[in-house]
Design a protein around this motif. Structure first.
Motif, PDB file in Angstrom:
ATOM      1  N   VAL A   1       0.874  -1.167   0.000  1.00 17.42           N
ATOM      2  CA  VAL A   1       0.000   0.000   0.000  1.00 17.42           C
ATOM      3  C   VAL A   1       0.913   1.220   0.000  1.00 17.42           C
ATOM      4  CG1 VAL A   1      -1.857   1.236   1.142  1.00 17.42           C
ATOM      5  CG2 VAL A   1      -1.744  -1.259   1.313  1.00 17.42           C
ATOM      6  N   LEU A   2       0.791   2.030  -1.042  1.00 15.10           N
ATOM      7  CA  LEU A   2       1.671   3.174  -1.239  1.00 15.10           C
ATOM      8  C   LEU A   2       0.946   4.451  -0.836  1.00 15.10           C
ATOM      9  CD1 LEU A   2       3.123   2.230  -4.760  1.00 15.10           C
ATOM     10  CD2 LEU A   2       3.799   1.400  -2.498  1.00 15.10           C
ATOM     11  N   TYR A   3       1.495   5.139   0.154  1.00 17.70           N
ATOM     12  CA  TYR A   3       0.906   6.372   0.665  1.00 17.70           C
ATOM     13  C   TYR A   3       1.700   7.559   0.132  1.00 17.70           C
ATOM     14  CZ  TYR A   3      -1.472   3.252   3.914  1.00 17.70           C
ATOM     15  OH  TYR A   3      -2.244   2.252   4.461  1.00 17.70           O
ATOM     16  N   GLY A   4       0.975   8.555  -0.412  1.00 17.62           N
ATOM     17  CA  GLY A   4       1.651   9.730  -0.936  1.00 17.62           C
ATOM     18  C   GLY A   4       0.829  10.414  -2.006  1.00 17.62           C
ATOM     19  N   ASP A   5       1.499  11.149  -2.866  1.00 21.77           N
ATOM     20  CA  ASP A   5       0.847  11.872  -3.943  1.00 21.77           C
ATOM     21  C   ASP A   5       0.340  10.876  -4.991  1.00 21.77           C
ATOM     22  OD1 ASP A   5       0.652  13.240  -6.595  1.00 21.77           O
ATOM     23  OD2 ASP A   5       1.242  14.985  -5.411  1.00 21.77           O
TER      24      ASP A   5
ATOM     25  N   GLY B   1       1.118   7.168  -9.319  1.00 18.97           N
ATOM     26  CA  GLY B   1       0.510   6.504 -10.472  1.00 18.97           C
ATOM     27  C   GLY B   1       1.359   6.639 -11.719  1.00 18.97           C
ATOM     28  N   ARG B   2       1.948   7.841 -11.911  1.00 18.58           N
ATOM     29  CA  ARG B   2       2.791   8.054 -13.079  1.00 18.58           C
ATOM     30  C   ARG B   2       4.039   7.167 -13.029  1.00 18.58           C
ATOM     31  NH1 ARG B   2       2.876  13.069 -12.699  1.00 18.58           N
ATOM     32  NH2 ARG B   2       4.876  13.411 -11.665  1.00 18.58           N
ATOM     33  N   LEU B   3       4.626   7.046 -11.845  1.00 15.36           N
ATOM     34  CA  LEU B   3       5.813   6.203 -11.692  1.00 15.36           C
ATOM     35  C   LEU B   3       5.482   4.731 -11.920  1.00 15.36           C
ATOM     36  CD1 LEU B   3       7.453   7.878  -8.571  1.00 15.36           C
ATOM     37  CD2 LEU B   3       8.420   7.776 -10.874  1.00 15.36           C
ATOM     38  N   LEU B   4       4.330   4.305 -11.434  1.00 15.71           N
ATOM     39  CA  LEU B   4       3.921   2.917 -11.643  1.00 15.71           C
ATOM     40  C   LEU B   4       3.718   2.638 -13.133  1.00 15.71           C
ATOM     41  CD1 LEU B   4       1.310   2.394  -8.769  1.00 15.71           C
ATOM     42  CD2 LEU B   4       3.659   1.592  -8.845  1.00 15.71           C
ATOM     43  N   LYS B   5       3.130   3.587 -13.829  1.00  9.86           N
ATOM     44  CA  LYS B   5       2.897   3.421 -15.265  1.00  9.86           C
ATOM     45  C   LYS B   5       4.213   3.339 -16.009  1.00  9.86           C
ATOM     46  CE  LYS B   5       0.308   5.401 -19.123  1.00  9.86           C
ATOM     47  NZ  LYS B   5      -0.602   6.498 -19.559  1.00  9.86           N
ATOM     48  N   GLU B   6       5.188   4.167 -15.609  1.00  9.30           N
ATOM     49  CA  GLU B   6       6.503   4.148 -16.262  1.00  9.30           C
ATOM     50  C   GLU B   6       7.210   2.815 -16.057  1.00  9.30           C
ATOM     51  OE1 GLU B   6       8.532   7.476 -14.624  1.00  9.30           O
ATOM     52  OE2 GLU B   6       7.363   8.974 -15.734  1.00  9.30           O
ATOM     53  N   LYS B   7       6.964   2.192 -14.909  1.00 10.77           N
ATOM     54  CA  LYS B   7       7.612   0.910 -14.608  1.00 10.77           C
ATOM     55  C   LYS B   7       6.856  -0.267 -15.206  1.00 10.77           C
ATOM     56  CE  LYS B   7      10.987   2.564 -12.186  1.00 10.77           C
ATOM     57  NZ  LYS B   7      12.390   2.442 -12.650  1.00 10.77           N
ATOM     58  N   GLY B   8       5.691  -0.005 -15.785  1.00 12.75           N
ATOM     59  CA  GLY B   8       4.899  -1.080 -16.363  1.00 12.75           C
ATOM     60  C   GLY B   8       3.736  -1.429 -15.461  1.00 12.75           C
ATOM     61  N   GLY B   9       2.614  -0.795 -15.695  1.00 10.26           N
ATOM     62  CA  GLY B   9       1.469  -0.895 -14.795  1.00 10.26           C
ATOM     63  C   GLY B   9       0.979  -2.296 -14.532  1.00 10.26           C
ATOM     64  N   ALA B  10       1.142  -3.209 -15.499  1.00 12.07           N
ATOM     65  CA  ALA B  10       0.628  -4.565 -15.333  1.00 12.07           C
ATOM     66  C   ALA B  10       1.323  -5.310 -14.202  1.00 12.07           C
ATOM     67  CB  ALA B  10       0.793  -5.338 -16.644  1.00 12.07           C
ATOM     68  N   ARG B  11       2.502  -4.823 -13.800  1.00  9.91           N
ATOM     69  CA  ARG B  11       3.262  -5.508 -12.750  1.00  9.91           C
ATOM     70  C   ARG B  11       2.730  -5.198 -11.358  1.00  9.91           C
ATOM     71  NH1 ARG B  11       9.051  -3.103 -13.873  1.00  9.91           N
ATOM     72  NH2 ARG B  11       9.783  -4.662 -12.385  1.00  9.91           N
ATOM     73  N   PHE B  12       1.789  -4.278 -11.262  1.00 10.14           N
ATOM     74  CA  PHE B  12       1.416  -3.752  -9.958  1.00 10.14           C
ATOM     75  C   PHE B  12      -0.018  -4.089  -9.558  1.00 10.14           C
ATOM     76  CE2 PHE B  12       4.947  -1.205 -11.477  1.00 10.14           C
ATOM     77  CZ  PHE B  12       5.780  -1.192 -10.376  1.00 10.14           C
ATOM     78  N   ASP B  13      -0.437  -5.308  -9.838  1.00 10.06           N
ATOM     79  CA  ASP B  13      -1.785  -5.724  -9.459  1.00 10.06           C
ATOM     80  C   ASP B  13      -1.960  -5.779  -7.949  1.00 10.06           C
ATOM     81  OD1 ASP B  13      -2.462  -5.945 -12.113  1.00 10.06           O
ATOM     82  OD2 ASP B  13      -2.030  -8.095 -12.227  1.00 10.06           O
ATOM     83  N   ASP B  14      -0.877  -6.064  -7.222  1.00 11.73           N
ATOM     84  CA  ASP B  14      -0.951  -6.171  -5.761  1.00 11.73           C
ATOM     85  C   ASP B  14      -0.525  -4.882  -5.074  1.00 11.73           C
ATOM     86  OD1 ASP B  14      -1.902  -8.805  -5.633  1.00 11.73           O
ATOM     87  OD2 ASP B  14       0.104  -9.594  -5.996  1.00 11.73           O
ATOM     88  N   VAL B  15      -0.849  -3.746  -5.696  1.00 12.97           N
ATOM     89  CA  VAL B  15      -0.499  -2.439  -5.145  1.00 12.97           C
ATOM     90  C   VAL B  15      -1.747  -1.571  -5.040  1.00 12.97           C
ATOM     91  CG1 VAL B  15       0.739  -0.289  -5.579  1.00 12.97           C
ATOM     92  CG2 VAL B  15       1.882  -2.461  -5.976  1.00 12.97           C
ATOM     93  N   ASP B  16      -1.907  -0.933  -3.888  1.00  8.51           N
ATOM     94  CA  ASP B  16      -2.960   0.065  -3.703  1.00  8.51           C
ATOM     95  C   ASP B  16      -2.295   1.406  -3.426  1.00  8.51           C
ATOM     96  OD1 ASP B  16      -5.136  -1.729  -3.949  1.00  8.51           O
ATOM     97  OD2 ASP B  16      -4.842  -2.378  -1.878  1.00  8.51           O
ATOM     98  N   ILE B  17      -2.952   2.480  -3.828  1.00  8.90           N
ATOM     99  CA  ILE B  17      -2.451   3.839  -3.574  1.00  8.90           C
ATOM    100  C   ILE B  17      -3.431   4.567  -2.677  1.00  8.90           C
ATOM    101  CG2 ILE B  17      -1.706   6.020  -4.582  1.00  8.90           C
ATOM    102  CD1 ILE B  17      -1.229   4.551  -7.220  1.00  8.90           C
TER     103      ILE B  17
END
Length: 316
Positions: free
Chosen positions: A61-65, A70-86
């Motif tokens: 669970v990522l707390y912050g802006d 979201g932009r950083l997750l997309k740059e790293k490849g959004g499909a890799r982050f199914d187990d991530v909440d913001i």
């Protein structure tokens, strides 16, 4: 918060191989674990989370802006982050508070520092209302995998306590022993380090070391073997211990190196990393849950090991 005992077969393999890679395997078996990341809007933090997800280390669970994360997750490849909440936070201080609250409420099993000053995060950790206080001393516990060395070596405390007194050293030992046991070292051997292996009243570190050794022998420090004072060479080398004719169950075989102060600990830590090229994972112990205090100087690999160590020690 989920709890789990290290499986006996994995515990046996961990003790035999004594490599940090084994921690990743162990952590991946701790299903359903969650890490709360305070102020996650940082490229290196997101990269560490991505590596952890690739190894199936749990949920994050990522707390912050929200927008920046979201932009950083997309740059790293959004499909890799199914187990991530913001979870959005308006400031790093609020992100720290929300992440700490999540651990306090057992919604997460470990806390990770993102792009937030350490002082800000620790202020939230120590908050009387929603923090992670346990009444224990908080201490830094680093687990090293040193090339051509047959076992893991734990160093404490290289980052938190500046000049601990005897009672604080007892708690620092207890924290390190707890971490050691969580990764399969059932009865760790603790060396209380000093410059020499004899008691010298002019050298307070030797006096404290001798007191700690006696306290362990009398049952005041449990679940370990402890001896001291021991110099570094005869703490980790059987050859050096035999050469100095030191008869001890710990000498030459230490799993945990208790340093006398932060200066010696910091120098030992950095010597192992930069001169011995050791791999390392580290957590802050003594709170309700383990805390990963990453820095920009840490390699991505080190952050991964630290996350694995936190997950393992959170589930002991």
């Amino acid at each position: 918060m989920h709890k789990k005992t290290v499986p006996h077969d994995l515990q046996k393999r961990l003790v035999q191989t004594m490599k940090l890679e084994t921690l990743i395997e162990e952590a991946s078996q701790c299903q359903g674990r969650t890490v709360a990341v305070a102020a996650a809007e940082d490229e290196e933090v997101v990269e560490a989370v991505a590596m952890a997800l690739e190894h199936r280390l749990g949920r994050f669970v990522l707390y912050g802006d929200r927008e920046r994360i979201g932009r950083l997750l997309k740059e790293k490849g959004g499909a890799r982050f199914d187990d991530v909440d913001i979870v959005h936070a308006n400031s790093v201080a609020q992100a720290a508070e929300l992440a700490v609250r999540a651990v306090h409420l057992n919604e997460a099993d470990a806390l990770m520092k993102g792009h937030v000053p350490t002082a800000t995060l620790l202020k939230a950790v120590l908050n009387k209302e929603y923090g992670l206080r346990t009444g224990k001393v908080l201490s830094h516990v680093a687990v090293f995998d040193v090339p051509e060395f047959e076992r893991l070596v734990i160093v404490t405390d290289a980052a938190m306590n500046i000049a601990p007194d005897l009672e604080q050293k007892v708690q620092i030992v207890n924290n390190a022993v707890s971490i050691a046991r969580s990764i399969g070292i059932e009865r760790p051997k603790v060396a209380a380090l000093a410059a020499v292996e004899t008691v010298n009243p002019a050298m307070p570190a030797t006096v404290d070391a001798a007191a700690l050794a006696m306290m362990q022998k009398r049952g005041q420090i449990e679940h370990c073997l402890l001896d001291g004072p021991l110099a570094l060479d005869n703490a980790v080398s059987m050859t050096a211990a035999k050469h100095k004719r030191i008869e001890s169950e710990v000498a030459g075989q230490a799993d945990i190196l208790l340093v006398p102060d932060i200066e010696s600990g910091n120098m030992l830590y950095k010597s192992l990393v930069y001169l011995a090229k050791a791999k390392v994972g580290a957590v802050i112990a003594g709170a309700k849950a383990p805390i990963v205090l990453t820095s920009r100087a840490d390699s991505a690999e080190s952050k991964l090991y630290s996350l694995a160590l936190a997950i393992c020690s959170a589930t002991k």
